[in-house]
Structures are given as C-alpha cells and as structure tokens.
Write an enzyme that holds these catalytic residues in place. Structure first.
Site, PDB file in Angstrom:
ATOM      1  N   SER A  33      37.308  34.480  41.990  1.00 14.20           N
ATOM      2  CA  SER A  33      37.151  35.932  42.011  1.00 14.20           C
ATOM      3  C   SER A  33      36.511  36.388  43.325  1.00 14.20           C
ATOM      4  O   SER A  33      37.042  36.110  44.397  1.00 14.20           O
ATOM      5  CB  SER A  33      36.349  36.368  40.783  1.00 14.20           C
ATOM      6  N   GLU A  58      46.781  39.724  35.437  1.00 16.00           N
ATOM      7  CA  GLU A  58      45.651  40.231  36.211  1.00 16.00           C
ATOM      8  C   GLU A  58      45.960  41.461  37.048  1.00 16.00           C
ATOM      9  O   GLU A  58      46.985  41.513  37.728  1.00 16.00           O
ATOM     10  CB  GLU A  58      45.157  39.147  37.182  1.00 16.00           C
ATOM     11  N   HIS A  91      42.104  36.868  34.127  1.00 16.04           N
ATOM     12  CA  HIS A  91      41.272  36.586  35.294  1.00 16.04           C
ATOM     13  C   HIS A  91      40.401  35.348  35.068  1.00 16.04           C
ATOM     14  O   HIS A  91      39.732  35.223  34.043  1.00 16.04           O
ATOM     15  CB  HIS A  91      40.388  37.810  35.555  1.00 16.04           C
TER      16      HIS A  91
END
Length: 296
Positions: free
Chosen positions: A139, A233, A263
């Site tokens: 991320s 996502e 995610h």
C-alpha cells in the site's frame, strides 16, 4: 486575526480526528502471531526505530529484506505488521528489517521518503552488497519503496536486487480510472476515505511530484519489480499503470492481478489459499532475484 496573513503562511497538514485511536485500531486489526521460528529484535536503522525479524533458517547472512509497511502514510507500525512481515522473512529465509518511518500528519511528505533513503543508505554503509538487498512494501509502503529507489537513484546509490510491491499506492493525485470503476466494488476503500490521508501526507505539496506519486517518475534504471494487486481495488490502476510505465522504461516487471481480491489481501494468508499463495510467490521472487534455489 487578519485573514490576509493566513494566505502567505506555509500550508500545514490537515488534522486527522482521532488519529491515535485509528492507529491503535489499525495495528489491532493487522495483528498476526509471530511465527515460532522467527525472532523479533528492536533495532535502529538510519536514525529510525526498526524491527528486525530473524528467521531460524537464514539462507545468506549478507542478504537483507527492507520492509516498508502500509497504512495510508498515517497509520501502521513494524510491531503491528510484525506477524505478517515475518512471513516473508521465514518463507524467503532472509533477515528482514521493518522500518518505523515517520507518519503524517505530524511528519508530512517527504519525511517518510527521507527515512526510507536513510535506511537503505545505512544498509549499504554497513557493507551489505546492493545486490543482496530486496525492498518490499504494501500500500503506502509500496509507494515509499518506489520513492526510496528514485531518491537513491538521484543520490547516485546503487540499486538493490529487486523490489516487491503489494497493492502499491503510486498516484496520490488519484487519477486512475479504477478510482471510479471500482468504487462500490472495493470492499475497503472509497475515494473520499483515501483523499483524507493522502492530503495529510502531501500537506499542500504537489501530488504529481515524482517522490509523492512515483507513477509519474522516469522509472529508467530501477531494479526488477514484482507487483501484486487485487481486481476489486480502487488502486488497481495504480498497479497496472505502474507496470506499463516500468515496462516502457525497460524495467523488468511482473504484474500479478488476483481476481476478486481486495486491497493487500495477502494479510489473510492464514485463512485464504490465494493470499497464502501470493505470499509464497513473493518469497520465491525474493529467492530468485538473490540467486537462491530455496525449497519453496
């Protein structure tokens, strides 16, 4: 108070209400048991605290995995991520260092990038050969891995062996088509949810500057990349566009899209076969780029 004065002051990061509670909740949500065959030692790297995860079996004493955790630039910690990060350490049989980089809004861009660069530089200064280092991030941590590589290139430092990116944030300007097309499909994020921490991280900075949004950088000369992303996502296009731009810049790149995955789905390695397989693929990638046959 004169409103005219405020117009010339340096922009400050917006406050995030309840950030301490959110950080505690995020760490609790992520928490996984540390495997019995991985030791966790508190250390320091590049002036920042770090968690060193040492598996019982280490393939190569010189090799290092530098892990940059996620949390939208405002949350996350090496301790909270410890159990998850340990999976890469044990499966790739590599000494792993998870960096406690500075978080926004207290420390906006480019503080975290500076911390990543300082950590990488110290690994090199300690005598770790660049071709024995692999960077991994999820991320926002994936964003910081790329920004660290770009900053290292700018400083004339040698590139590491490779980098693996799990659902990376590459475009804090949020211009990807999937920000719209996957809105309502993504079970975790809405664009509004992401806009708040991204704004806190930028603190008025240019969202298209290359160290903030590596998607817009010249990627030439970067090491081999492995990118994993889920098809559900909002950040899908952050990964697919990065892969395309890396390919255009002659960077060896592998893009793995996991159908219907959310995610950083890899965090569910204990309960999901797809997540467990994805973590294994990262470990095999690390072993391959380090020239280790391994057993995986």
């Amino acid at each position: 108070m004169h409103h005219s004065d405020s117009a010339v002051t340096t922009p400050t990061a917006p406050e995030i209400p309840g950030i301490d509670e959110r950080r505690a909740g995020y760490d609790a949500f992520l928490a996984r048991d540390l495997p019995a065959d991985v030791r966790a030692d508190v250390s320091v790297l590049g002036t920042r605290p770090a968690l060193e995860l040492v598996p019982a079996v280490v393939e190569d004493e010189q090799a290092r995995l530098l892990y940059l955790h996620g949390g939208a630039f405002v949350m996350g910690s090496p301790a909270g991520y410890g159990g998850f990060t340990a999976q890469f350490a044990r499966r790739a049989a590599i000494r792993t260092i998870s960096l406690d980089y500075r978080l926004a809004p207290e420390h906006p861009f480019p503080a975290a990038v500076e911390d990543g660069l300082a950590a990488y530089r110290e690994l090199l200064d300690r005598g770790t050969p660049s071709n024995r280092i692999v960077l991994v991030g999820d991320s926002a941590g994936g964003n910081l891995v790329l920004a660290t590589l770009l900053a290292a290139r700018r400083e004339g430092l040698p590139m590491p062996a490779a980098a693996a990116l799990l659902s990376p944030v590459t475009d804090v300007a949020m211009t990807g088509e999937s920000m719209r097309s996957k809105n309502g499909v993504d079970p975790i994020f809405t664009p509004e949810f992401l806009a708040e921490p991204f704004a806190a991280y930028l603190a008025g900075g240019d969202p298209r500057s290359e160290l903030a949004s590596p998607l817009f950088a010249d990627l030439r000369g970067l090491p081999e990349l492995l990118i994993q992303v889920g098809s559900y996502e909002l950040l899908l296009d952050d990964a697919t566009r990065l892969a395309a731009r890396a390919a255009a810049a002659d960077v060896p790149v592998t893009l793995e899209v996991f159908a219907q995955a959310p995610h950083v789905f890899q965090i569910n390695y204990e309960s999901s076969a797809a997540a467990d397989a994805a973590v294994d693929r990262v470990a095999r990638f690390i072993r391959r780029v380090l020239g280790q046959a391994g057993t995986g």
